[in-house]
Motif scaffolding. Structure first.
Motif, mmCIF file in Angstrom:
data_model
loop_
_atom_site.group_PDB
_atom_site.id
_atom_site.type_symbol
_atom_site.label_atom_id
_atom_site.label_comp_id
_atom_site.label_asym_id
_atom_site.label_seq_id
_atom_site.Cartn_x
_atom_site.Cartn_y
_atom_site.Cartn_z
ATOM 1 N N ASP A 179 -22.473 8.715 -3.290
ATOM 2 C CA ASP A 179 -23.625 9.407 -2.734
ATOM 3 C C ASP A 179 -24.481 8.550 -1.803
ATOM 4 O O ASP A 179 -25.582 8.927 -1.428
ATOM 5 C CB ASP A 179 -24.497 9.937 -3.888
ATOM 6 C CG ASP A 179 -24.865 8.836 -4.852
ATOM 7 O OD1 ASP A 179 -24.631 7.646 -4.525
ATOM 8 O OD2 ASP A 179 -25.366 9.139 -5.942
ATOM 9 N N THR A 180 -23.972 7.359 -1.424
ATOM 10 C CA THR A 180 -24.777 6.460 -0.590
ATOM 11 C C THR A 180 -23.943 6.027 0.607
ATOM 12 O O THR A 180 -22.886 5.421 0.428
ATOM 13 C CB THR A 180 -25.195 5.231 -1.408
ATOM 14 O OG1 THR A 180 -25.890 5.694 -2.556
ATOM 15 C CG2 THR A 180 -26.095 4.292 -0.621
ATOM 16 N N PHE A 181 -24.402 6.335 1.808
ATOM 17 C CA PHE A 181 -23.579 6.103 2.996
ATOM 18 C C PHE A 181 -24.196 5.087 3.957
ATOM 19 O O PHE A 181 -25.414 4.969 4.043
ATOM 20 C CB PHE A 181 -23.336 7.425 3.728
ATOM 21 C CG PHE A 181 -22.366 8.290 2.946
ATOM 22 C CD1 PHE A 181 -21.002 8.200 3.180
ATOM 23 C CD2 PHE A 181 -22.815 9.115 1.932
ATOM 24 C CE1 PHE A 181 -20.099 8.944 2.432
ATOM 25 C CE2 PHE A 181 -21.922 9.863 1.184
ATOM 26 C CZ PHE A 181 -20.566 9.783 1.431
ATOM 27 N N GLN B 95 -28.607 8.927 1.654
ATOM 28 C CA GLN B 95 -28.441 8.677 0.218
ATOM 29 C C GLN B 95 -28.947 9.860 -0.582
ATOM 30 O O GLN B 95 -30.044 10.360 -0.351
ATOM 31 C CB GLN B 95 -29.230 7.432 -0.182
ATOM 32 C CG GLN B 95 -28.992 7.059 -1.642
ATOM 33 C CD GLN B 95 -29.669 5.747 -2.034
ATOM 34 O OE1 GLN B 95 -30.771 5.473 -1.587
ATOM 35 N NE2 GLN B 95 -29.002 4.951 -2.852
ATOM 36 N N LYS B 96 -28.130 10.290 -1.557
ATOM 37 C CA LYS B 96 -28.570 11.376 -2.424
ATOM 38 C C LYS B 96 -29.139 10.778 -3.703
ATOM 39 O O LYS B 96 -28.484 9.985 -4.375
ATOM 40 C CB LYS B 96 -27.383 12.272 -2.768
ATOM 41 C CG LYS B 96 -27.780 13.479 -3.595
ATOM 42 C CD LYS B 96 -26.677 14.521 -3.589
ATOM 43 C CE LYS B 96 -27.137 15.756 -4.326
ATOM 44 N NZ LYS B 96 -26.312 16.919 -4.052
ATOM 45 N N LYS B 97 -30.367 11.134 -4.000
ATOM 46 C CA LYS B 97 -31.019 10.656 -5.222
ATOM 47 C C LYS B 97 -31.797 11.801 -5.811
ATOM 48 O O LYS B 97 -32.489 12.499 -5.074
ATOM 49 C CB LYS B 97 -31.969 9.504 -4.887
ATOM 50 C CG LYS B 97 -31.424 8.201 -5.413
ATOM 51 C CD LYS B 97 -32.436 7.107 -5.539
ATOM 52 C CE LYS B 97 -31.778 6.008 -6.365
ATOM 53 N NZ LYS B 97 -32.108 4.694 -5.919
ATOM 54 N N SER C 285 -32.456 11.070 4.494
ATOM 55 C CA SER C 285 -31.818 10.626 5.741
ATOM 56 C C SER C 285 -32.865 10.748 6.831
ATOM 57 O O SER C 285 -34.002 11.161 6.577
ATOM 58 C CB SER C 285 -30.626 11.513 6.094
ATOM 59 O OG SER C 285 -31.083 12.764 6.578
ATOM 60 N N GLN C 286 -32.457 10.446 8.074
ATOM 61 C CA GLN C 286 -33.430 10.574 9.159
ATOM 62 C C GLN C 286 -33.824 12.030 9.416
ATOM 63 O O GLN C 286 -34.747 12.290 10.170
ATOM 64 C CB GLN C 286 -32.920 9.883 10.425
ATOM 65 C CG GLN C 286 -31.642 10.448 10.979
ATOM 66 C CD GLN C 286 -30.820 9.353 11.663
ATOM 67 O OE1 GLN C 286 -30.539 8.308 11.088
ATOM 68 N NE2 GLN C 286 -30.462 9.593 12.905
ATOM 69 N N TYR C 287 -33.133 12.965 8.771
ATOM 70 C CA TYR C 287 -33.526 14.365 8.910
ATOM 71 C C TYR C 287 -34.775 14.704 8.089
ATOM 72 O O TYR C 287 -35.287 15.816 8.184
ATOM 73 C CB TYR C 287 -32.377 15.286 8.482
ATOM 74 C CG TYR C 287 -31.272 15.358 9.505
ATOM 75 C CD1 TYR C 287 -31.344 16.252 10.561
ATOM 76 C CD2 TYR C 287 -30.178 14.522 9.422
ATOM 77 C CE1 TYR C 287 -30.338 16.316 11.519
ATOM 78 C CE2 TYR C 287 -29.166 14.570 10.371
ATOM 79 C CZ TYR C 287 -29.252 15.471 11.413
ATOM 80 O OH TYR C 287 -28.261 15.530 12.350
ATOM 81 N N GLY C 288 -35.217 13.777 7.265
ATOM 82 C CA GLY C 288 -36.409 14.031 6.463
ATOM 83 C C GLY C 288 -36.244 15.267 5.602
ATOM 84 O O GLY C 288 -35.238 15.429 4.917
ATOM 85 N N PRO D 1 -24.189 14.627 0.710
ATOM 86 C CA PRO D 1 -24.507 13.473 1.557
ATOM 87 C C PRO D 1 -23.408 13.127 2.567
ATOM 88 O O PRO D 1 -23.700 12.624 3.645
ATOM 89 C CB PRO D 1 -24.714 12.324 0.560
ATOM 90 C CG PRO D 1 -24.082 12.775 -0.718
ATOM 91 C CD PRO D 1 -24.123 14.268 -0.722
ATOM 92 N N LEU D 2 -22.139 13.445 2.242
ATOM 93 C CA LEU D 2 -21.082 13.178 3.226
ATOM 94 C C LEU D 2 -21.256 14.084 4.455
ATOM 95 O O LEU D 2 -21.079 13.645 5.593
ATOM 96 C CB LEU D 2 -19.691 13.363 2.591
ATOM 97 C CG LEU D 2 -18.501 13.205 3.552
ATOM 98 C CD1 LEU D 2 -18.462 11.803 4.173
ATOM 99 C CD2 LEU D 2 -17.177 13.497 2.841
ATOM 100 N N VAL D 3 -21.626 15.329 4.215
ATOM 101 C CA VAL D 3 -21.841 16.256 5.339
ATOM 102 C C VAL D 3 -23.002 15.751 6.207
ATOM 103 O O VAL D 3 -22.935 15.769 7.440
ATOM 104 C CB VAL D 3 -22.097 17.702 4.838
ATOM 105 C CG1 VAL D 3 -22.482 18.617 5.991
ATOM 106 C CG2 VAL D 3 -20.864 18.246 4.111
#
Ligand code: HEC
Ligand code: HEC
Length: 425
Positions: free
Chosen positions: A144-146, A153-155, A161-164, A172-174
């Protein structure tokens, strides 16, 4: 914790017994295993237990199912240069099979680059500040951490992400596959026009580029109809969400983990060589590798400092890369990077976030004797002060202390047990 200390005790006992018996004649080793003496049987049992305790899982247990039609169209998009708005570059140009899904270069070379691997260095491509990452296991359960700095990162069920707040997906891969197509120098030519209309961190501009890309793929005579059928809608209704989903499905399927020799040794009583066994005992014992390289992907997916030499101009310029700090802006995160996952690591040289290290042996040495790998006299004062700054946080990490060269070789042999090939081994 209790069981972890029990395993460490077991390994210590096993190492002690080895020391006692190391003067005995050892059976010849071979790729197919060796005839173990009694102490080896005990070390093998300890290694099996330590590997399971350290988070090893069967590859099949980590797989997330994918849809074959979406995977197939995802592969075409991955290989298409139409993915880059103006730069004539595809995902495949930097993530190649022959380099274990990375690019074989220290720092990746983006738009303007030509050829594969070293050839690209002769071309006029834009240089990126980091080493390309391979994809093994990236789509598996719990990964879950790229990126090197975890910028996706998914938490607690939220993808940062930068998408806020406007995350395009809760996978998270998508989200991660959304980023390369809008990254300047990577897939977007850094021209004045582009600078004026697009800044890579700007979500609005990213959306403009991506809806243009979606239109391109939707009207492509090969890819458009396949996308339409895979997502059950008219090709004209295809948006970037489907493009990203198809890319993620392709990566998830193509680069899923397969059974390794370590998996066979641990779960199916498969063979092991003497050097691999010694390396395994070190990995889970005195080498302390498992304190960070743990879990099913051999990474805690957390951030640590290892004072690898820095190559290239660095994400922060002047040959400096402050790693995780770039994402959190928390000074305690300076020079931390995501623990590198280790499947197929034998095939993904060069190593470290800046690709400064060419051999696996030196990549291990960097953890406990980084000064052996640099010539401090030939560095300028700025480079040396950057090195001092990075040695500080590394000194606080649970890194191994001095390992002998022969032990490092054994660790390399053990890491080769994490190899697999896409056609099943
Ligand atoms: C110019 C070379 C280049 C191209 C083209 C490229 N990548 Fe990458 N890729 C990289 C580099 C370099 C990194 C590591 C960047 C970082 O972590 O800061 C990376 C990292 C990644 C990661 C994160 C892997 C991980 O372990 O966290 C994913 C996912 C990814 N790329 C997917 C793609 C996709 C999908 C495309 C096409 C849309 C693509 N890349 C195109 C160089 C490239
Ligand atoms: C304190 C945590 C920690 C420990 C302990 C640790 N590592 Fe690492 N390792 C990392 C981090 C973080 C990176 C990536 C650092 C970077 O690129 O700047 C890394 C990178 C690597 C790499 C390079 C992989 C690549 O793809 O670039 C290898 C190989 C490796 N470690 C093996 C080992 C071995 C073997 C041990 C035990 C002797 C070990 N590590 C102990 C945290 C750790």
């Amino acid at each position: 914790m209790k069981s972890v200390s029990r395993v460490i005790l077991l390994l210590a006992a096993a190492a002690f017994l080895t020391a006692l018996t190391s003067s005995c004649d050892r059976p010849e080793t071979s790729r197919t295993g060796f005839s173990p003496v009694a102490t080896d049987t005990m070390r093998m049992a300890a290694l099996r237990q330590a590997a399971i305790q350290g988070g090893l899982r069967r590859a099949a247990a980590l797989e997330i199912p994918t849809d074959p039609e979406r995977v197939a169209v995802g592969r075409l998009i991955f290989e298409s240069r139409a993915m880059s708005i103006n730069g004539e570059i595809s995902c495949r140009d930097c993530h190649l099979d022959k380099f274990g899904s990375a690019d074989g270069l220290p720092n990746a070379i983006g738009v303007g680059g030509e050829g594969e691997g070293r050839e690209r260095m002769e071309s006029d491509g834009r240089i990126l500040p980091r080493n390309a990452l391979p994809f093994w296991g990236r789509g598996g359960k719990g990964f879950d951490t790229f990126f090197w700095d975890g910028k996706v990162q998914k938490k607690d069920d939220v993808v940062a992400s930068q998408y806020g707040e406007h995350s395009p997906s809760d996978d998270p891969l998508v989200v991660a596959v959304h980023l390369p197509s809008v990254e300047l120098r990577e897939m977007v030519e850094d021209t004045i026009e582009i600078r004026e209309t697009v800044v890579s961190e700007d979500v609005g501009a990213a959306n403009t580029i991506q809806s243009e890309l979606a239109k391109r793929f939707a009207s492509d005579t090969d890819i458009g109809p396949l996308l339409g059928s895979a997502y059950d809608r008219d090709a004209s209704k295809i948006s970037f969400a489907e493009i990203a989903d198809a890319l993620a499905q392709f990566i998830r399927h193509e680069f899923r983990l397969r059974p390794t020799r370590l998996e066979r040794f641990v779960f199916d009583r498969g063979p092991i060589t003497e050097a691999e066994l010694a390396g395994g005992v070190l990995f889970y014992g005195r080498g302390r590798c498992v304190s960070c390289h743990n879990g099913p992907y051999f990474s805690d997916l957390d951030f640590h400092a290892v004072a690898f030499p820095q190559a290239g101009f660095g994400k922060n310029g002047f040959g400096i890369d402050e790693g995780r700090y770039n994402v959190t802006l928390d000074p305690r995160d300076r020079f931390l990077f995501r623990t590198a996952p280790l499947h197929n690591v034998t095939q993904t040289a060069p190593y470290s976030h800046s690709g400064s290290i060419t051999s696996l042996k030196d990549a291990i040495i960097a953890h406990f004797d980084p000064l052996r790998l640099v010539d401090t006299n030939s560095m300028d004062v700025r480079q040396r002060s950057d090195l001092y700054a990075r040695l500080g946080p590394a000194a606080l990490e649970p890194l191994p202390t001095a390992l002998r060269d022969e032990e490092v070789d054994q660790l390399v042999a053990f890491l080769a047990m994490l190899e697999f090939s896409s056609d099943g081994n």
